[in-house]
Design an enzyme around this catalytic site. Structure first.
Site, mmCIF file in Angstrom:
data_model
loop_
_atom_site.group_PDB
_atom_site.id
_atom_site.type_symbol
_atom_site.label_atom_id
_atom_site.label_comp_id
_atom_site.label_asym_id
_atom_site.label_seq_id
_atom_site.Cartn_x
_atom_site.Cartn_y
_atom_site.Cartn_z
ATOM 1 N N GLY A 190 0.792 -1.237 0.000
ATOM 2 C CA GLY A 190 0.000 0.000 0.000
ATOM 3 C C GLY A 190 0.814 1.272 0.000
ATOM 4 N N CYS A 211 1.775 2.991 2.540
ATOM 5 C CA CYS A 211 2.778 3.002 3.601
ATOM 6 C C CYS A 211 4.130 2.470 3.130
ATOM 7 C CB CYS A 211 2.246 2.177 4.773
ATOM 8 S SG CYS A 211 3.362 2.078 6.146
ATOM 9 N N GLY A 222 1.356 23.588 3.880
ATOM 10 C CA GLY A 222 0.803 22.762 4.953
ATOM 11 C C GLY A 222 1.877 22.333 5.934
ATOM 12 N N VAL A 267 -3.048 29.808 0.800
ATOM 13 C CA VAL A 267 -2.493 29.734 -0.567
ATOM 14 C C VAL A 267 -3.639 29.912 -1.565
ATOM 15 C CG1 VAL A 267 -1.421 28.180 -2.244
ATOM 16 C CG2 VAL A 267 -0.501 28.350 0.069
ATOM 17 N N ALA A 291 -0.790 4.231 9.837
ATOM 18 C CA ALA A 291 -0.595 2.831 9.485
ATOM 19 C C ALA A 291 -0.973 1.908 10.644
ATOM 20 C CB ALA A 291 0.861 2.606 9.087
ATOM 21 N N HIS A 320 19.632 3.148 33.723
ATOM 22 C CA HIS A 320 20.460 4.348 33.559
ATOM 23 C C HIS A 320 21.698 3.994 32.754
ATOM 24 C CE1 HIS A 320 22.372 8.158 34.475
ATOM 25 N NE2 HIS A 320 23.477 7.480 34.790
HETATM 26 P P1 FAD Z 1 -3.098 2.146 2.013
HETATM 27 O O1 FAD Z 1 -1.769 1.950 2.618
HETATM 28 O O2 FAD Z 1 -3.351 3.415 1.286
HETATM 29 O O3 FAD Z 1 -3.309 0.908 1.030
HETATM 30 C C1 FAD Z 1 -4.418 0.797 0.228
HETATM 31 C C2 FAD Z 1 -4.066 -0.112 -0.932
HETATM 32 O O4 FAD Z 1 -5.263 -0.482 -1.577
HETATM 33 C C3 FAD Z 1 -3.208 0.553 -2.002
HETATM 34 O O5 FAD Z 1 -2.055 -0.210 -2.257
HETATM 35 C C4 FAD Z 1 -4.098 0.597 -3.238
HETATM 36 O O6 FAD Z 1 -3.385 0.373 -4.448
HETATM 37 C C5 FAD Z 1 -5.043 -0.551 -2.961
HETATM 38 N N1 FAD Z 1 -6.343 -0.418 -3.614
HETATM 39 C C6 FAD Z 1 -7.214 0.623 -3.516
HETATM 40 N N2 FAD Z 1 -8.329 0.363 -4.220
HETATM 41 C C7 FAD Z 1 -8.155 -0.859 -4.770
HETATM 42 C C8 FAD Z 1 -8.951 -1.663 -5.610
HETATM 43 N N3 FAD Z 1 -10.165 -1.274 -6.017
HETATM 44 N N4 FAD Z 1 -8.456 -2.849 -6.011
HETATM 45 C C9 FAD Z 1 -7.221 -3.264 -5.625
HETATM 46 N N5 FAD Z 1 -6.429 -2.546 -4.820
HETATM 47 C C10 FAD Z 1 -6.889 -1.365 -4.388
HETATM 48 N N6 FAD Z 1 1.485 6.534 8.829
HETATM 49 C C11 FAD Z 1 2.126 6.170 9.953
HETATM 50 O O7 FAD Z 1 1.501 5.588 10.846
HETATM 51 N N7 FAD Z 1 3.455 6.424 10.127
HETATM 52 C C12 FAD Z 1 4.175 7.069 9.198
HETATM 53 O O8 FAD Z 1 5.376 7.291 9.391
HETATM 54 C C13 FAD Z 1 3.541 7.480 8.009
HETATM 55 N N8 FAD Z 1 4.227 8.127 7.056
HETATM 56 C C14 FAD Z 1 3.589 8.494 5.897
HETATM 57 C C15 FAD Z 1 4.309 9.190 4.947
HETATM 58 C C16 FAD Z 1 3.696 9.590 3.777
HETATM 59 C C17 FAD Z 1 4.487 10.335 2.748
HETATM 60 C C18 FAD Z 1 2.326 9.250 3.549
HETATM 61 C C19 FAD Z 1 1.659 9.637 2.266
HETATM 62 C C20 FAD Z 1 1.604 8.572 4.495
HETATM 63 C C21 FAD Z 1 2.222 8.192 5.693
HETATM 64 N N9 FAD Z 1 1.527 7.535 6.697
HETATM 65 C C22 FAD Z 1 2.162 7.177 7.849
HETATM 66 C C23 FAD Z 1 0.110 7.178 6.550
HETATM 67 C C24 FAD Z 1 -0.023 5.691 6.157
HETATM 68 O O9 FAD Z 1 0.682 5.471 4.959
HETATM 69 C C25 FAD Z 1 -1.484 5.323 6.000
HETATM 70 O O10 FAD Z 1 -2.197 5.659 7.153
HETATM 71 C C26 FAD Z 1 -1.626 3.823 5.753
HETATM 72 O O11 FAD Z 1 -0.917 3.437 4.607
HETATM 73 C C27 FAD Z 1 -3.096 3.443 5.597
HETATM 74 O O12 FAD Z 1 -3.183 2.079 5.361
HETATM 75 P P2 FAD Z 1 -4.401 1.451 4.557
HETATM 76 O O13 FAD Z 1 -4.160 -0.019 4.572
HETATM 77 O O14 FAD Z 1 -5.676 1.964 5.075
HETATM 78 O O15 FAD Z 1 -4.281 2.009 3.062
HETATM 79 P P1 NAI Z 2 -1.978 16.962 7.815
HETATM 80 O O1 NAI Z 2 -3.424 16.895 8.024
HETATM 81 O O2 NAI Z 2 -1.049 16.387 8.815
HETATM 82 O O3 NAI Z 2 -1.522 18.485 7.615
HETATM 83 C C1 NAI Z 2 -2.076 19.312 6.649
HETATM 84 C C2 NAI Z 2 -1.733 20.741 6.992
HETATM 85 O O4 NAI Z 2 -2.060 21.557 5.885
HETATM 86 C C3 NAI Z 2 -2.507 21.277 8.188
HETATM 87 O O5 NAI Z 2 -1.626 21.925 9.057
HETATM 88 C C4 NAI Z 2 -3.513 22.231 7.554
HETATM 89 O O6 NAI Z 2 -3.886 23.285 8.411
HETATM 90 C C5 NAI Z 2 -2.709 22.722 6.364
HETATM 91 N N1 NAI Z 2 -3.516 23.268 5.260
HETATM 92 C C6 NAI Z 2 -4.689 22.805 4.790
HETATM 93 N N2 NAI Z 2 -5.110 23.575 3.753
HETATM 94 C C7 NAI Z 2 -4.162 24.542 3.577
HETATM 95 C C8 NAI Z 2 -4.021 25.629 2.684
HETATM 96 N N3 NAI Z 2 -4.926 25.882 1.753
HETATM 97 N N4 NAI Z 2 -2.937 26.421 2.772
HETATM 98 C C9 NAI Z 2 -1.987 26.179 3.726
HETATM 99 N N5 NAI Z 2 -2.076 25.153 4.612
HETATM 100 C C10 NAI Z 2 -3.146 24.345 4.537
HETATM 101 O O7 NAI Z 2 -1.759 16.303 6.373
HETATM 102 P P2 NAI Z 2 -0.471 15.768 5.643
HETATM 103 O O8 NAI Z 2 0.762 16.316 6.262
HETATM 104 O O9 NAI Z 2 -0.714 15.972 4.200
HETATM 105 O O10 NAI Z 2 -0.521 14.223 5.961
HETATM 106 C C11 NAI Z 2 -1.630 13.423 5.534
HETATM 107 C C12 NAI Z 2 -1.833 12.252 6.419
HETATM 108 O O11 NAI Z 2 -0.760 11.332 6.347
HETATM 109 C C13 NAI Z 2 -1.980 12.661 7.861
HETATM 110 O O12 NAI Z 2 -3.300 12.380 8.250
HETATM 111 C C14 NAI Z 2 -1.021 11.843 8.631
HETATM 112 O O13 NAI Z 2 -1.654 11.170 9.656
HETATM 113 C C15 NAI Z 2 -0.442 10.842 7.627
HETATM 114 N N6 NAI Z 2 1.011 10.828 7.813
HETATM 115 C C16 NAI Z 2 1.514 10.361 8.987
HETATM 116 C C17 NAI Z 2 2.857 10.389 9.232
HETATM 117 C C18 NAI Z 2 3.360 9.917 10.534
HETATM 118 O O14 NAI Z 2 2.610 9.290 11.258
HETATM 119 N N7 NAI Z 2 4.610 10.180 10.885
HETATM 120 C C19 NAI Z 2 3.812 10.904 8.257
HETATM 121 C C20 NAI Z 2 3.165 11.423 7.074
HETATM 122 C C21 NAI Z 2 1.821 11.350 6.875
#
Ligand code: FAD
Ligand code: NAI
Length: 462
Positions: A40, A42, A176, A233, A317, A441
């Site tokens: 996915g 993640c 953001g 923005v 995740a 410690h």
């Molecule tokens: P996803 O991981 O989005 O997986 C869904 C899968 O379903 C995809 O592979 C897609 O191709 C597949 N799919 C969808 N529709 C269909 C279909 N019709 N048929 C077949 N396959 C399909 N979360 C954390 O907890 N820690 C982090 O450090 C973190 N870092 C992140 C960094 C970034 C840059 C991003 C974008 C997200 C991050 N997240 C993080 C968020 C995390 O990735 C998501 O919360 C998590 O992946 C959600 O899991 P999910 O299984 O719900 O969906």
């Molecule tokens: P986010 O919801 O964390 O942050 C979005 C930010 O954009 C907010 O501060 C919001 O106020 C701002 N924003 C919204 N509209 C705007 C605008 N028009 N102009 C300027 N600022 C604006 O979303 P983000 O960072 O995109 O992450 C998406 C999801 O992915 C989150 O829900 C997060 O849980 C997950 N994720 C988790 C990570 C982790 O657990 N370490 C790492 C990366 C993503």
């Protein structure tokens, strides 16, 4: 046509964990995935690749800033960006292949392609229709776009494009100041990019403990990131290899522009349910596009469940994984449970930021009597030795019962330290329970104990 007890749609942390647990519970299981690799968002374009780049860029930062102080002399390493991206891709490959191995080990069929649900009890993948007693949707999420901003994944990028830039930009505007913006902004800042973060609200990381927000912003500013808060923005225009970001300051409505080589749009994510056919099935959706579920992750259509980013709750995740395990238990006729009050959140910057439970602001709003025990990493010997003394641990406990209600950590290994507090909260522990537990410690975890002591008679080292 094959017949299954469970077909999971999507192989992200929600879907693959669910499929494995279903198989472990003796259910004949398949998982549909349209991407070329499992895991996915993640594993492919989220948690894992971003952490690889955070790790590599942090090593550079350490070499540049702290090595000489410890007597490690010599030129700091130079950056081979192509190799850094190769390292990142290899890490992704190891992880996605790991899931493929686990599927084989657990005898889970990977149905390759995009799935849809023509009717309850059936999943169509390509030309084949498979039968399933239970269908679990784990289709995840996608980037939320902004009006006036078109993502081309070259100059104006989402996190996916930002993980694959052809070269390190000179100037990046991050729209953001949430989790993605600050993690990926940190990566590029450490690699030498001038990073300016434009945020709509007046604080970074909305919803987080206010004291942590302030310290976090100060520390990131010290590292070189700059922040424009309270700024909406309006548009992003591109011209050849450049972008121009126009924003309005909310306080006086004045309009400003910034030129950049790359603009990262990180303003949130939205549930992804395209092509599943949920409309025709009559599956209830929320106004925000999330699939509506009951306390057992069941939708309003019998035999169809949903978990992870495509339903309500934090898009994390580990939240998706927990729901995956719990719903597997439910369809196997057992009892599945997720405690939504104890889901930690971690930002993997340096220092890390981690939280669980209530913030002080939430407790005040609820009118709840609480006490706050705080301890600075300045008083922690290990942190001082490792140039990691910025930040603090704050534990919030009920004023009368001393029961832990929340914790907020900014500091070294905060993302690991938070879990002792999660376990304590799951067991209904008091701050005193933590304070009376022997902590080795010298470890960073002593700061957690000291914060717990600060909820009572006081910490020792401050
Ligand atoms: P996803 O991981 O989005 O997986 C869904 C899968 O379903 C995809 O592979 C897609 O191709 C597949 N799919 C969808 N529709 C269909 C279909 N019709 N048929 C077949 N396959 C399909 N979360 C954390 O907890 N820690 C982090 O450090 C973190 N870092 C992140 C960094 C970034 C840059 C991003 C974008 C997200 C991050 N997240 C993080 C968020 C995390 O990735 C998501 O919360 C998590 O992946 C959600 O899991 P999910 O299984 O719900 O969906
Ligand atoms: P986010 O919801 O964390 O942050 C979005 C930010 O954009 C907010 O501060 C919001 O106020 C701002 N924003 C919204 N509209 C705007 C605008 N028009 N102009 C300027 N600022 C604006 O979303 P983000 O960072 O995109 O992450 C998406 C999801 O992915 C989150 O829900 C997060 O849980 C997950 N994720 C988790 C990570 C982790 O657990 N370490 C790492 C990366 C993503």
């Amino acid at each position: 046509m094959a017949s299954y007890d469970v077909i999971v749609i999507g192989s992200g942390p929600g879907g693959y964990v669910c499929a494995i647990r279903c198989a472990q519970l003796g259910l004949k299981t398949a998982c549909v995935e349209g991407r070329d690799t499992l895991g996915g968002t993640c594993l492919n374009v989220g948690c894992i690749p971003s952490k690889a780049l955070l790790h590599a860029s942090h090593q550079l930062h350490e070499a540049e800033h702290n090595f000489a102080k410890m007597g490690l002399k010599g030129k700091a390493p130079s950056v081979d960006w192509k190799q850094m991206l190769t390292y990142k891709s290899e890490v992704i490959g190891q992880n996605t292949q790991g899931i493929e191995f686990l599927f084989k080990k657990n005898k889970i069929d990977w149905l390759k392609g995009w799935g849809s649900i023509p009717e309850a009890g059936k999943v169509k993948v390509g030309d084949e229709v498979h039968e399933a007693k239970n269908i679990i949707i784990a289709s995840g999420s996608d980037v939320a776009t902004l009006p006036g901003v078109e993502i081309d994944e070259k100059i104006v990028v989402s996190s996916t494009g930002a993980l694959e830039l052809p070269k390190i930009p000179k100037k990046m505007v991050v729209i953001g100041a949430g989790v993605i913006g600050l993690e990926l902004g940190s990566v590029y800042s450490r690699l030498g990019t001038e990073v300016q973060v434009v945020e709509f609200l007046d604080t970074i990381t909305p919803g987080m403990d206010a004291e942590v927000q302030r310290t976090f912003q100060k520390l990131l500013t010290k590292q070189g990131l700059s922040f424009t808060l309270g700024a909406a923005v309006q548009s992003v225009e591109t011209n050849k290899n450049k972008a121009k970001v126009t924003y309005k300051l909310k306080k006086d409505d004045s309009e400003h522009t910034i030129d950049a080589d790359v603009v990262l749009v990180s303003t949130g994510r939205k549930p992804y349910t395209d092509g599943l056919g949920l409309d025709a099935l009559g599956v209830k959706m929320s106004p925000r596009g999330q699939i509506e579920t009951d306390a057992h992750w069941a939708t309003n259509v019998k035999g169809i469940y949903a978990i992870g980013d495509c339903i309500a709750g934090p898009m994390l995740a580990h939240k998706a994984e927990d729901e995956g395990m719990a719903v597997a238990e439910v369809v196997a006729g057992k009892h599945g449970h997720v405690n939504y009050d104890v889901i930690p959140g971690v930002i993997y910057t340096h220092p890390e930021v981690a939280n669980v439970g209530k913030t002080e602001e939430q407790l005040k709003e609820e009118g709840r009597a609480y006490k706050a025990g705080k301890f600075s990493f300045m008083g922690n010997g290990r942190a001082k030795a490792n140039f990691a003394a910025d930040g603090f641990v704050k534990i919030l406990a009920d004023k009368t019962t001393d029961r832990i209600l929340g914790a907020h950590i900014i500091g070294p290994m905060a993302g690991d330290l938070i879990h002792e507090i999660c376990v304590a909260m799951e067991f209904g522990a008091s701050a005193q329970d933590l304070a009376l537990t022997c902590h080795a410690h010298p470890t960073y975890s002593e700061a957690v104990r000291e914060a717990a002591l600060a909820c009572g008679d006081g910490p020792i080292h401050s």
